[in-house]
Write a protein that holds these residues in place. Structure first.
Motif, PDB file in Angstrom:
ATOM      1  N   PHE A  49       0.829  -1.203   0.000  1.00 49.38           N
ATOM      2  CA  PHE A  49       0.000   0.000   0.000  1.00 49.38           C
ATOM      3  C   PHE A  49       0.868   1.259   0.000  1.00 49.38           C
ATOM      4  CE2 PHE A  49      -2.176   3.397   2.364  1.00 49.38           C
ATOM      5  CZ  PHE A  49      -3.319   3.538   1.596  1.00 49.38           C
ATOM      6  N   THR A  50       1.916   1.250   0.819  1.00 47.45           N
ATOM      7  CA  THR A  50       2.805   2.416   0.896  1.00 47.45           C
ATOM      8  C   THR A  50       3.511   2.657  -0.439  1.00 47.45           C
ATOM      9  OG1 THR A  50       3.165   2.052   3.256  1.00 47.45           O
ATOM     10  CG2 THR A  50       4.791   3.402   2.102  1.00 47.45           C
ATOM     11  N   PHE A  51       3.968   1.581  -1.074  1.00 45.74           N
ATOM     12  CA  PHE A  51       4.627   1.724  -2.376  1.00 45.74           C
ATOM     13  C   PHE A  51       3.652   2.273  -3.417  1.00 45.74           C
ATOM     14  CE2 PHE A  51       5.885   0.058  -6.556  1.00 45.74           C
ATOM     15  CZ  PHE A  51       7.148   0.632  -6.661  1.00 45.74           C
ATOM     16  N   PHE A  52       2.413   1.798  -3.378  1.00 39.36           N
ATOM     17  CA  PHE A  52       1.412   2.298  -4.316  1.00 39.36           C
ATOM     18  C   PHE A  52       1.152   3.786  -4.103  1.00 39.36           C
ATOM     19  CE2 PHE A  52      -3.243   3.221  -4.533  1.00 39.36           C
ATOM     20  CZ  PHE A  52      -3.283   3.469  -5.895  1.00 39.36           C
ATOM     21  N   ILE A  53       0.966   4.208  -2.850  1.00 37.72           N
ATOM     22  CA  ILE A  53       0.689   5.618  -2.558  1.00 37.72           C
ATOM     23  C   ILE A  53       1.879   6.490  -2.945  1.00 37.72           C
ATOM     24  CG2 ILE A  53       0.287   7.285  -0.705  1.00 37.72           C
ATOM     25  CD1 ILE A  53      -2.173   5.671  -1.517  1.00 37.72           C
ATOM     26  N   ALA A  54       3.102   6.019  -2.642  1.00 39.78           N
ATOM     27  CA  ALA A  54       4.304   6.793  -2.983  1.00 39.78           C
ATOM     28  C   ALA A  54       4.451   6.923  -4.499  1.00 39.78           C
ATOM     29  CB  ALA A  54       5.536   6.126  -2.388  1.00 39.78           C
ATOM     30  N   SER A  55       4.244   5.835  -5.227  1.00 41.50           N
ATOM     31  CA  SER A  55       4.352   5.886  -6.689  1.00 41.50           C
ATOM     32  C   SER A  55       3.245   6.735  -7.284  1.00 41.50           C
ATOM     33  CB  SER A  55       4.322   4.471  -7.274  1.00 41.50           C
ATOM     34  OG  SER A  55       3.114   3.810  -6.956  1.00 41.50           O
ATOM     35  N   LEU A  56       2.044   6.682  -6.709  1.00 36.72           N
ATOM     36  CA  LEU A  56       0.942   7.524  -7.192  1.00 36.72           C
ATOM     37  C   LEU A  56       1.246   8.999  -6.957  1.00 36.72           C
ATOM     38  CD1 LEU A  56      -1.919   7.619  -8.386  1.00 36.72           C
ATOM     39  CD2 LEU A  56      -2.807   7.499  -6.033  1.00 36.72           C
ATOM     40  N   GLY A  57       1.824   9.307  -5.787  1.00 37.00           N
ATOM     41  CA  GLY A  57       2.200  10.699  -5.514  1.00 37.00           C
ATOM     42  C   GLY A  57       3.260  11.203  -6.480  1.00 37.00           C
ATOM     43  N   ALA A  58       4.271  10.357  -6.769  1.00 33.58           N
ATOM     44  CA  ALA A  58       5.312  10.729  -7.731  1.00 33.58           C
ATOM     45  C   ALA A  58       4.719  10.904  -9.134  1.00 33.58           C
ATOM     46  CB  ALA A  58       6.413   9.673  -7.742  1.00 33.58           C
ATOM     47  N   TRP A  59       3.794  10.019  -9.491  1.00 33.85           N
ATOM     48  CA  TRP A  59       3.126  10.111 -10.809  1.00 33.85           C
ATOM     49  C   TRP A  59       2.340  11.412 -10.925  1.00 33.85           C
ATOM     50  CZ3 TRP A  59      -2.010  10.456 -12.275  1.00 33.85           C
ATOM     51  CH2 TRP A  59      -2.305  10.199 -13.624  1.00 33.85           C
ATOM     52  N   PHE A  60       1.627  11.764  -9.859  1.00 34.20           N
ATOM     53  CA  PHE A  60       0.823  12.991  -9.874  1.00 34.20           C
ATOM     54  C   PHE A  60       1.719  14.222  -9.932  1.00 34.20           C
ATOM     55  CE2 PHE A  60      -1.897  16.259  -7.899  1.00 34.20           C
ATOM     56  CZ  PHE A  60      -2.996  16.162  -8.754  1.00 34.20           C
ATOM     57  N   THR A  61       2.858  14.175  -9.236  1.00 36.87           N
ATOM     58  CA  THR A  61       3.809  15.294  -9.300  1.00 36.87           C
ATOM     59  C   THR A  61       4.342  15.469 -10.712  1.00 36.87           C
ATOM     60  OG1 THR A  61       4.467  14.880  -6.999  1.00 36.87           O
ATOM     61  CG2 THR A  61       5.974  16.183  -8.360  1.00 36.87           C
ATOM     62  N   PHE A  62       4.693  14.376 -11.343  1.00 39.24           N
ATOM     63  CA  PHE A  62       5.154  14.402 -12.738  1.00 39.24           C
ATOM     64  C   PHE A  62       4.073  15.020 -13.624  1.00 39.24           C
ATOM     65  CE2 PHE A  62       8.116  12.544 -15.857  1.00 39.24           C
ATOM     66  CZ  PHE A  62       7.376  12.727 -17.018  1.00 39.24           C
ATOM     67  N   LEU A  63       2.823  14.629 -13.387  1.00 46.69           N
ATOM     68  CA  LEU A  63       1.717  15.135 -14.196  1.00 46.69           C
ATOM     69  C   LEU A  63       1.520  16.628 -14.007  1.00 46.69           C
ATOM     70  CD1 LEU A  63      -0.717  14.496 -16.033  1.00 46.69           C
ATOM     71  CD2 LEU A  63      -2.048  14.057 -13.962  1.00 46.69           C
ATOM     72  N   VAL A  64       1.608  17.102 -12.769  1.00 42.30           N
ATOM     73  CA  VAL A  64       1.412  18.531 -12.477  1.00 42.30           C
ATOM     74  C   VAL A  64       2.415  19.378 -13.234  1.00 42.30           C
ATOM     75  CG1 VAL A  64       1.634  20.279 -10.673  1.00 42.30           C
ATOM     76  CG2 VAL A  64       0.310  18.203 -10.247  1.00 42.30           C
ATOM     77  N   TYR A  65       3.671  18.971 -13.206  1.00 48.55           N
ATOM     78  CA  TYR A  65       4.707  19.779 -13.861  1.00 48.55           C
ATOM     79  C   TYR A  65       4.728  19.570 -15.371  1.00 48.55           C
ATOM     80  CZ  TYR A  65       6.574  21.426  -9.464  1.00 48.55           C
ATOM     81  OH  TYR A  65       6.710  22.065  -8.252  1.00 48.55           O
ATOM     82  N   ALA A  66       4.314  18.411 -15.816  1.00 48.84           N
ATOM     83  CA  ALA A  66       4.315  18.157 -17.257  1.00 48.84           C
ATOM     84  C   ALA A  66       3.195  18.901 -17.962  1.00 48.84           C
ATOM     85  CB  ALA A  66       4.200  16.663 -17.527  1.00 48.84           C
TER      86      ALA A  66
END
Length: 366
Positions: A49-66
């Motif tokens: 669960f923690t890995f999923f949330i961390a990867s989702l947060g990183a994905w969303f950060t990438f999306l925000v800046y992209a």
């Protein structure tokens, strides 16, 4: 088509790294959901669960800046800042919250060791701050001694990580899907007051089981049988099972639907002996069962059920909020002891590593 959606589709079509990252997040989500639904009693579920949330947060950060949308980025940064400040404040002043909670608990509950856990943890955290100050803010402290002192915060970080994983699993277990097709409802004992009266905690467990039973009947299924599980302690006039049965009968549960398991002394025996009672009553081991205990105790009880070979998940009853910190700490201590070999090995490796570094520094190896 909205410009934001156009940008997102462009990222998928033109940015291979983003596409791979999205696949990774999807795999993390599927891995967690599959593992949790197949067996919510696995400790590894917290890691997934923690890995999923961390990867989702990183994905969303990438999306925000992209996507390069100023308003989108501004909202994201504000939300991130609020989250960071909140976490920092809680971590920095958690010892104050623990001291306040210990005061409330001692005001309403007996002054026993289990009710002093938040006070003990607050003292340990203050002691840790002292060690950090001595090790890193005192210029005269030798490097070797600083390395030795670093053992304490590092072990504390390890324990915090273990406790975080336990808390994640405990919270996830509260939302395990209910299956209203049970043959037996196992209610775990919690000690008696004055030797023959059930406590509020025990009453909440029984009430939750009764609520579940009638909800199952409303869904067109037959009423399950209740297995009241709890032996007679040295200072108790009757068994916990007998006291629980008497309370359930007063609440309208038919006497013929109540079975007693009155030999157990702890949670592990609750599971082992209740399984035998269900087997003897049903005639084979194809029965379906779930157990009822307090919400803070439900995950560790599920681990014991798994160890006993009982294919049953649990449902937690309500606990007063002020009592939860002490109760959760007690549960964590129980889980720690259950896996003590693994944890003591890890801490021993941490200590050995820092001692080796200190010796190397003393001998000018590097």
């Amino acid at each position: 088509m909205p410009s934001g959606l156009n940008t997102l589709l462009f990222l998928f079509s033109q940015n291979r790294a983003f596409s791979y990252f999205t696949i990774l997040v999807a795999i993390a989500a599927v891995t967690f959901i599959f593992s949790w639904l197949s067996d919510p009693r696995r400790l590894i579920n917290g890691v997934f669960f923690t890995f999923f949330i961390a990867s989702l947060g990183a994905w969303f950060t990438f999306l925000v800046y992209a996507t390069n949308l100023p308003s989108f980025r501004k909202v994201y940064l504000w939300a991130l800042a609020i989250l960071a400040v909140t976490v920092a404040v809680i971590v920095s002043f958690s010892w104050i919250l623990l001291l306040w909670n210990s005061y409330v608990v001692l005001k309403h509950e007996s002054h026993t060791l289990p009710n002093l856990l938040t006070l003990i943890l607050a003292g340990a955290m203050l002691g840790l701050w002292v060690f950090i100050f001595i090790g890193h803010f005192t210029r005269s402290t030798p490097t070797g001694l600083r390395l030795i002192l670093d053992i304490f915060p590092t072990v504390a970080v390890y324990l915090a990580a273990v406790m975080y994983n336990f808390l994640v699993n405990l919270l996830l277990y509260q939302i395990v899907p209910r299956r209203y097709q049970q043959n037996y409802l196992i209610v775990l004992g919690a000690g008696l007051i004055h030797g023959d009266q059930i406590s509020n905690i025990q009453a909440a467990r029984i009430n939750r089981a009764i609520q579940f039973a009638y909800h199952q009947q409303e869904k067109g299924q037959p009423l399950p049988k209740f297995i009241m599980s709890g032996g007679q302690g040295p200072n108790e006039k009757i068994s916990e099972a007998a006291a629980m049965a008497a309370y359930a009968i007063k609440r309208g549960v038919p006497k013929e639907l109540i079975l007693l398991e009155d030999q157990s002394r702890n949670t592990e025996q609750n599971m082992e002996f209740s399984q035998i009672v269900a087997y003897n009553d049903y005639g084979n081991d194809n029965f379906k069962a779930c157990f009822f205990t307090s919400n803070y105790h439900v995950f560790r009880s599920a681990i014991y059920a798994k160890r006993a070979g009982l294919d049953a998940n649990g449902i937690g009853s309500y606990t007063r909020p002020y009592y939860l910190p002490n109760a959760v700490l007690r549960e964590f201590a129980g889980m720690f002891v259950m896996n003590r070999l693994r944890h003591f090995t890890a801490m021993a490796l941490i200590v050995a590593g820092y001692i080796a570094l200190a010796i190397c520094k003393l001998l000018n190896v590097f």
